[in-house]
Write a protein that holds these residues in place. Structure first.
Motif, PDB file in Angstrom:
ATOM      1  N   ASP A   7       0.810  -1.213   0.000  1.00 20.91           N
ATOM      2  CA  ASP A   7       0.000   0.000   0.000  1.00 20.91           C
ATOM      3  C   ASP A   7       0.846   1.268   0.000  1.00 20.91           C
ATOM      4  N   CYS A   8       2.147   1.119  -0.127  1.00 15.66           N
ATOM      5  CA  CYS A   8       3.021   2.286  -0.073  1.00 15.66           C
ATOM      6  C   CYS A   8       3.222   2.909  -1.447  1.00 15.66           C
ATOM      7  N   TYR A  97      10.282   1.220   9.639  1.00 10.95           N
ATOM      8  CA  TYR A  97       9.312   2.281   9.355  1.00 10.95           C
ATOM      9  C   TYR A  97      10.016   3.460   8.696  1.00 10.95           C
ATOM     10  N   GLN A 100       6.266   6.929   6.310  1.00 10.22           N
ATOM     11  CA  GLN A 100       4.893   6.580   6.644  1.00 10.22           C
ATOM     12  C   GLN A 100       4.497   5.169   6.203  1.00 10.22           C
ATOM     13  N   CYS A 101       5.482   4.288   6.096  1.00 10.66           N
ATOM     14  CA  CYS A 101       5.206   2.901   5.729  1.00 10.66           C
ATOM     15  C   CYS A 101       6.077   1.950   6.543  1.00 10.66           C
ATOM     16  N   TRP A 103       8.173  -1.245   6.042  1.00 11.43           N
ATOM     17  CA  TRP A 103       8.784  -1.991   4.941  1.00 11.43           C
ATOM     18  C   TRP A 103       9.396  -3.276   5.489  1.00 11.43           C
TER      19      TRP A 103
END
Length: 377
Positions: A7-8, A97, A100-101, A103
């Motif tokens: 979703d990144c 992190y 805002q993701c 990984w």
């Protein structure tokens, strides 16, 4: 529920772009964002905690006990990475992190850019994060030898390093202490020659000649230098790599030295000469005789209750120095029990200095650094 990279952002490879391909933000802004995100996690109750879906690993609840900050760079506590650890094993990092993701570790070391191939100099912030994950997480925690209970310090922010990319993945790296750079933060001494400080090849890519490839690249990068160093102590596995390399490239036999920082002539030993001396029958018999008797220094340190920890950078002079004899399958930051297959070339060699006792990622900041060297072939 939080998912991870999927979703990144859309991308080219399998529908995704990877961190190293997309990260273009200001590192300071990203740091502030991570700290703000962490504060929000702390304020949430356990009943309302978010859940992260880990590819192939199920779901992990985002709780204070499973996330922690660790330094991104050596000797720079202000730049930190927010890590997600396995609730069942705090020494296993599942994700990082950034921007805002969350990984996954394996996605951090991947790329969708076909131009990112071969040995590439680390320059961007995204590449610094890849280097951190390869060195600190994958080698230091996931693929390091279980015989050594230790964490390995990350590189400095200005460390000269190259990452070896192959088939869309970062599979190895090496770093260099540049001539004229400071040896550490406690003295004004500078390196008197370029020194190969760390080499690491991921376990699934070993025995494929990558150690040889990086050692050759190191030598070719400093053709104007009469002498090049490899950080001391060199493990048995790394000596095998050096022997194969120097037999293949005899013109380098006079240039490669095992060195102690800063590397003046009293702190150098010619590697090829040492290999020849130690391979002689007289040298072997002397080593066999000496190996049956413990060194007095070792006896003295054991009697004082001093714990030996293989480390990465000489940060404190009063810490006991010790060669890690079990590092026959490590990296110039290396460790591991297996022997190098010389016909296949070196797979993983890493040497580093300055490790910390393993107490989980969250406990790193307060630990003392000791001199260390690691090698993984």
């Amino acid at each position: 529920m939080f998912s991870l990279v999927a979703d990144c952002g859309p991308g080219k490879l399998g529908g995704h772009l990877y961190l190293v391909d997309t990260l273009a933000g200001d590192p300071e802004v990203l740091q502030v964002d991570a700290e703000a995100y962490y504060e929000k996690l702390l304020k949430k109750s356990s009943s309302t905690s978010d859940v992260v879906s880990i590819p192939g690993g199920g779901e992990v609840k985002l709780e204070d006990s499973s996330v922690c900050f660790v330094p991104l760079y050596r000797n720079n506590p202000t730049s930190k990475m927010l890590l997600l650890t396995d609730p069942k094993d705090k020494e296993t990092v599942l994700a990082v992190y950034v921007n805002q993701c969350w990984w996954p570790v394996e996605d951090v070391v991947k790329t969708a850019d076909p131009a990112r191939d071969g040995l590439i100099l680390v320059q961007t912030f995204g590449e610094r994060i890849v280097l951190f994950v390869l060195n600190y997480i994958i080698f230091g925690m996931l693929e390091g030898s279980s015989a050594n209970d230790a964490f390995f310090l990350p590189h400095s922010a200005t460390e000269c390093a190259k990452i070896l990319w192959r088939n869309g993945e970062a599979v190895a790296f090496y770093s260099v202490k540049m001539k004229g750079s400071l040896c550490d933060g406690t003295t004004s001494q500078c390196y008197l020659l370029p020194v190969l400080d760390t080499i690491f090849v991921r376990s699934k890519h070993r025995r494929g000649g990558l150690g040889m490839k990086m050692l050759h690249d190191f030598c070719q990068s400093f053709m104007a230098e009469d002498a090049l160093g490899i950080s001391c102590p060199i493990s048995a596995a790394m000596y095998q790599v050096c022997q194969k390399f120097l037999q293949t490239y005899p013109e380098e036999q006079k240039r490669l030295w095992e060195v102690e920082a800063p590397g003046d002539w009293s702190q150098r030993v010619n590697i090829w000469l040492k290999i020849q001396m130690e391979s002689s029958p007289a040298a072997k018999s002397e080593v066999d005789f000496q190996s049956s008797k413990p060194r007095q220094a070792d006896v003295d340190q054991r009697s004082k209750g001093v714990e030996y920890i293989p480390g990465v950078e000489k940060v404190e002079r009063d810490v006991t120095e010790k060669k890690d004899d079990t590092a026959a399958a490590q990296t110039l930051n290396s460790q591991g029990p297996e022997q190098e297959d010389l016909e296949q070339g070196a797979g993983n060699t890493q040497q580093c200095k300055g490790i910390r006792k393993r107490a989980g990622p969250g406990g790193l900041a307060g630990d003392k650094a000791a001199k260390q060297f690691r090698i993984l072939p």
